[in-house]
Design a protein around this motif. Structure first.
Motif, PDB file in Angstrom:
ATOM      1  N   MET A  84     -29.135  51.454 -33.791  1.00  0.00           N
ATOM      2  CA  MET A  84     -29.724  50.718 -32.912  1.00  0.00           C
ATOM      3  C   MET A  84     -31.412  50.191 -33.403  1.00  0.00           C
ATOM      4  O   MET A  84     -32.151  51.128 -33.947  1.00  0.00           O
ATOM      5  N   TRP A  85     -31.431  49.122 -33.825  1.00  0.00           N
ATOM      6  CA  TRP A  85     -33.086  48.765 -34.066  1.00  0.00           C
ATOM      7  C   TRP A  85     -33.394  47.594 -33.300  1.00  0.00           C
ATOM      8  O   TRP A  85     -32.606  46.602 -33.120  1.00  0.00           O
ATOM      9  N   VAL A  86     -34.483  46.996 -33.820  1.00  0.00           N
ATOM     10  CA  VAL A  86     -35.079  45.668 -33.379  1.00  0.00           C
ATOM     11  C   VAL A  86     -35.774  44.951 -34.400  1.00  0.00           C
ATOM     12  O   VAL A  86     -36.423  45.732 -35.292  1.00  0.00           O
ATOM     13  N   THR A  87     -35.585  43.513 -34.359  1.00  0.00           N
ATOM     14  CA  THR A  87     -36.194  42.737 -35.365  1.00  0.00           C
ATOM     15  C   THR A  87     -36.845  41.524 -34.551  1.00  0.00           C
ATOM     16  O   THR A  87     -36.349  41.073 -33.822  1.00  0.00           O
ATOM     17  N   ASN A  88     -37.915  40.991 -35.307  1.00  0.00           N
ATOM     18  CA  ASN A  88     -38.590  39.724 -34.595  1.00  0.00           C
ATOM     19  C   ASN A  88     -37.984  38.531 -35.255  1.00  0.00           C
ATOM     20  O   ASN A  88     -38.184  37.443 -34.843  1.00  0.00           O
ATOM     21  N   ASP A  89     -37.171  38.698 -36.107  1.00  0.00           N
ATOM     22  CA  ASP A  89     -36.516  37.287 -36.678  1.00  0.00           C
ATOM     23  C   ASP A  89     -35.197  37.427 -36.385  1.00  0.00           C
ATOM     24  O   ASP A  89     -34.260  38.230 -36.339  1.00  0.00           O
TER      25      ASP A  89
ATOM     26  N   LEU B  53     -38.481  43.212 -40.529  1.00  0.00           N
ATOM     27  CA  LEU B  53     -38.465  44.612 -40.585  1.00  0.00           C
ATOM     28  C   LEU B  53     -37.868  45.192 -39.713  1.00  0.00           C
ATOM     29  O   LEU B  53     -38.154  44.931 -38.272  1.00  0.00           O
ATOM     30  N   PRO B  54     -36.895  46.266 -39.822  1.00  0.00           N
ATOM     31  CA  PRO B  54     -36.236  46.970 -38.656  1.00  0.00           C
ATOM     32  C   PRO B  54     -37.203  47.878 -38.018  1.00  0.00           C
ATOM     33  O   PRO B  54     -37.733  48.582 -38.716  1.00  0.00           O
ATOM     34  N   GLN B  55     -37.342  47.757 -36.638  1.00  0.00           N
ATOM     35  CA  GLN B  55     -38.181  48.597 -36.020  1.00  0.00           C
ATOM     36  C   GLN B  55     -37.447  49.545 -34.924  1.00  0.00           C
ATOM     37  O   GLN B  55     -36.294  49.108 -34.363  1.00  0.00           O
ATOM     38  N   GLN B  56     -38.143  50.598 -34.258  1.00  0.00           N
ATOM     39  CA  GLN B  56     -37.553  51.268 -33.188  1.00  0.00           C
ATOM     40  C   GLN B  56     -36.236  51.799 -33.426  1.00  0.00           C
ATOM     41  O   GLN B  56     -35.252  51.849 -32.804  1.00  0.00           O
ATOM     42  N   VAL B  57     -36.046  52.132 -34.714  1.00  0.00           N
ATOM     43  CA  VAL B  57     -34.527  52.768 -35.097  1.00  0.00           C
ATOM     44  C   VAL B  57     -34.107  53.860 -34.335  1.00  0.00           C
ATOM     45  O   VAL B  57     -34.827  54.900 -34.443  1.00  0.00           O
TER      46      VAL B  57
ATOM     47  N   GLY C 247     -30.241  45.971 -41.531  1.00  0.00           N
ATOM     48  CA  GLY C 247     -30.388  44.518 -41.647  1.00  0.00           C
ATOM     49  C   GLY C 247     -30.341  44.190 -43.274  1.00  0.00           C
ATOM     50  O   GLY C 247     -31.233  42.947 -43.357  1.00  0.00           O
ATOM     51  N   GLY C 248     -30.065  44.998 -44.191  1.00  0.00           N
ATOM     52  CA  GLY C 248     -30.011  44.304 -45.310  1.00  0.00           C
ATOM     53  C   GLY C 248     -31.610  44.500 -46.134  1.00  0.00           C
ATOM     54  O   GLY C 248     -31.579  44.426 -47.219  1.00  0.00           O
ATOM     55  N   GLU C 249     -32.568  45.163 -45.643  1.00  0.00           N
ATOM     56  CA  GLU C 249     -33.771  45.312 -46.288  1.00  0.00           C
ATOM     57  C   GLU C 249     -34.661  46.311 -45.246  1.00  0.00           C
ATOM     58  O   GLU C 249     -34.018  46.994 -44.468  1.00  0.00           O
TER      59      GLU C 249
END
Length: 433
Positions: A59-64, A42-46, A120-122
């Motif tokens: 800019m974004w963060v993922t755990n994957d 899941l894209p976070q902190q966009v 991120g495509g989702e």
């Protein structure tokens, strides 16, 4: 491992002691961010920023760690006509390891246009609005944000403002070595920062330097990449950008700035490229104020002022924004410590909502260059109407209402006798080795 933790605790104690020189009122509580399980992709902190002419950086963060650094975008919901692949980075800080931090530049984009995008495509769809290509344009300005109840109030008031770009003169998350706070800050500002470009520079709370263990600004530089390469800078700590007839220079108060430094050389080169016919407004931001009549942080900007103020004066800078002091203050046009019709208006706006509270004590008598000062939380709005006139307003939010407490019209130095008189001086300064 134990040595690292001891050093961190000592640094935190020193930081607390450094803020005890002046009395602040009780701040609002730090916001609570309950942990919740989220899909690793899941894209976070966009958040978004300008990235050169007609381009944006997402800019974004993922755990994957396998999540792709792709942004799909278009001008209608769920219909993505374009895509852009970027890059990613990660960092470790003591016992903390970041998620995968993605950066992707999209464009060319049409001016003053709403785009819908997916990271991120989702995940959820976001939307952003690009700035206009010509006047009028409105900037929201607030520094020293943090993550308190006052921060939330300030962000809510900014959200009510019809602005095009947010400018932040340092001290973003107040993580202060606790890296999880960078993540919660990203969550807090995402609703605004994913919709309008946020242009930031570093403050002292971004430094996070631990001798022999951690370099300065590793968290800030990893998470908030600004268009420094696009503006021929070698450091993310200082850069410039142009939007709708405005040239904005973001300087670093916490990197070398003397006449032998890379930042000083870059500033001279950047000013030499400014075309006031194309960008009649010239604005500068940095963290530590040069003109400050508050008892807090007295004199901390003097060395940078001595080194760089002559350059800004010769270039005809119109407005300088700073933070650091947790209060609001506006000067007259000022240079070399006194009012000067060819100097810049200096505005200290380090009152976004930080956890340290306000700096209430001002020096008396008030300096002749100080026009308005008040220790309250709030934000500012700068509407540049045309090539010659702009309207500034500062909105106090101590009563949970965006009360307009200070306002004034400012006329650009472009086309004035100041620019004509200072032209030869600037050219001489810029040609000096």
């Amino acid at each position: 491992m134990e040595l690292k933790l001891i050093l961190v605790l000592l640094l935190l104690l020193l930081a607390v002691g450094a803020t005890a020189d002046y009395v602040r009122p009780p701040p609002r509580k730090t916001l609570s961010f309950p942990w919740s399980k989220k899909p690793s992709s899941l894209p976070q902190q966009v958040h978004i920023s300008l990235a050169g002419d007609k381009h944006m950086r997402i800019m974004w963060v993922t755990n994957d760690k396998n999540s792709p650094s792709i942004v799909e975008y278009g001008k209608s919901p769920n219909n993505y006509s374009f895509s852009s692949e970027g890059e990613s980075t990660r960092y470790s800080y003591l016992l903390y390891s970041s998620g995968k931090i993605h950066h992707a530049v999209i464009g060319p984009l049409e001016d003053d246009t709403t785009y819908f995008y997916r990271c991120g495509g989702e995940g959820p769809e976001f939307q952003l609005k690009t700035p206009p290509s010509q006047f009028p344009i409105t900037f929201a300005v607030a520094g020293d944000l943090g993550q308190t109840g006052w921060t939330k109030s300030t962000l809510d008031h900014i959200d009510q403002c019809k602005y095009d770009v947010h400018m932040l003169p340092g001290d973003l998350s107040y993580a202060d070595y606790i890296q999880r706070r960078w993540d919660t800050f990203g969550e807090l500002v995402q609703p605004l920062a994913s919709a309008r470009p946020w242009m930031v520079t570093q403050g002292n709370h971004e430094k996070e330097h631990i001798p022999f263990l951690e370099d300065s600004f590793v968290s800030y530089n990893s998470r908030w990449k600004m268009p420094y390469e696009e503006s021929a800078s070698s450091s993310n700590l200082y850069y410039s950008f142009e939007v709708a007839g405005v040239h904005v220079i973001m300087l670093g108060s916490y990197t070398d700035y003397d006449e032998y430094s890379d930042q000083y050389a870059w500033l001279k080169a950047d000013l030499s490229k400014v075309d006031r016919k194309r960008t009649p407004w010239l604005i500068v931001l940095f963290h530590v104020p040069w003109y400050n009549s508050n008892e807090a942080h007295q004199g901390e900007g003097d060395n940078m002022k001595t080194a760089m103020e002559p350059l800004l004066y010769a270039a005809g800078v119109d407005i300088v924004f700073a933070g650091h002091v947790h209060a609001y203050e506006r000067s007259s046009r000022v240079y070399n410590g006194k009012s000067d019709p060819c100097g810049a208006v200096h505005i200290t706006i380090g009152d976004g909502g930080n956890r340290e509270g306000l700096a209430r004590k001002y020096k008396e008598p008030k300096p002749e260059w100080s026009v308005f000062r008040e220790a309250s939380f709030g934000h500012g709005e700068l509407k540049i109407v045309n090539s010659t006139h702009a309207f500034w307003s500062w909105h106090r939010n101590d009563d949970d209402e965006p009360v307009r407490s200070d306002q004034f019209w400012i006329t650009s130095l472009f086309g004035s006798s100041c620019c004509a008189e200072n032209g030869p001086e600037l050219r001489k300064m810029l040609l000096e080795p």
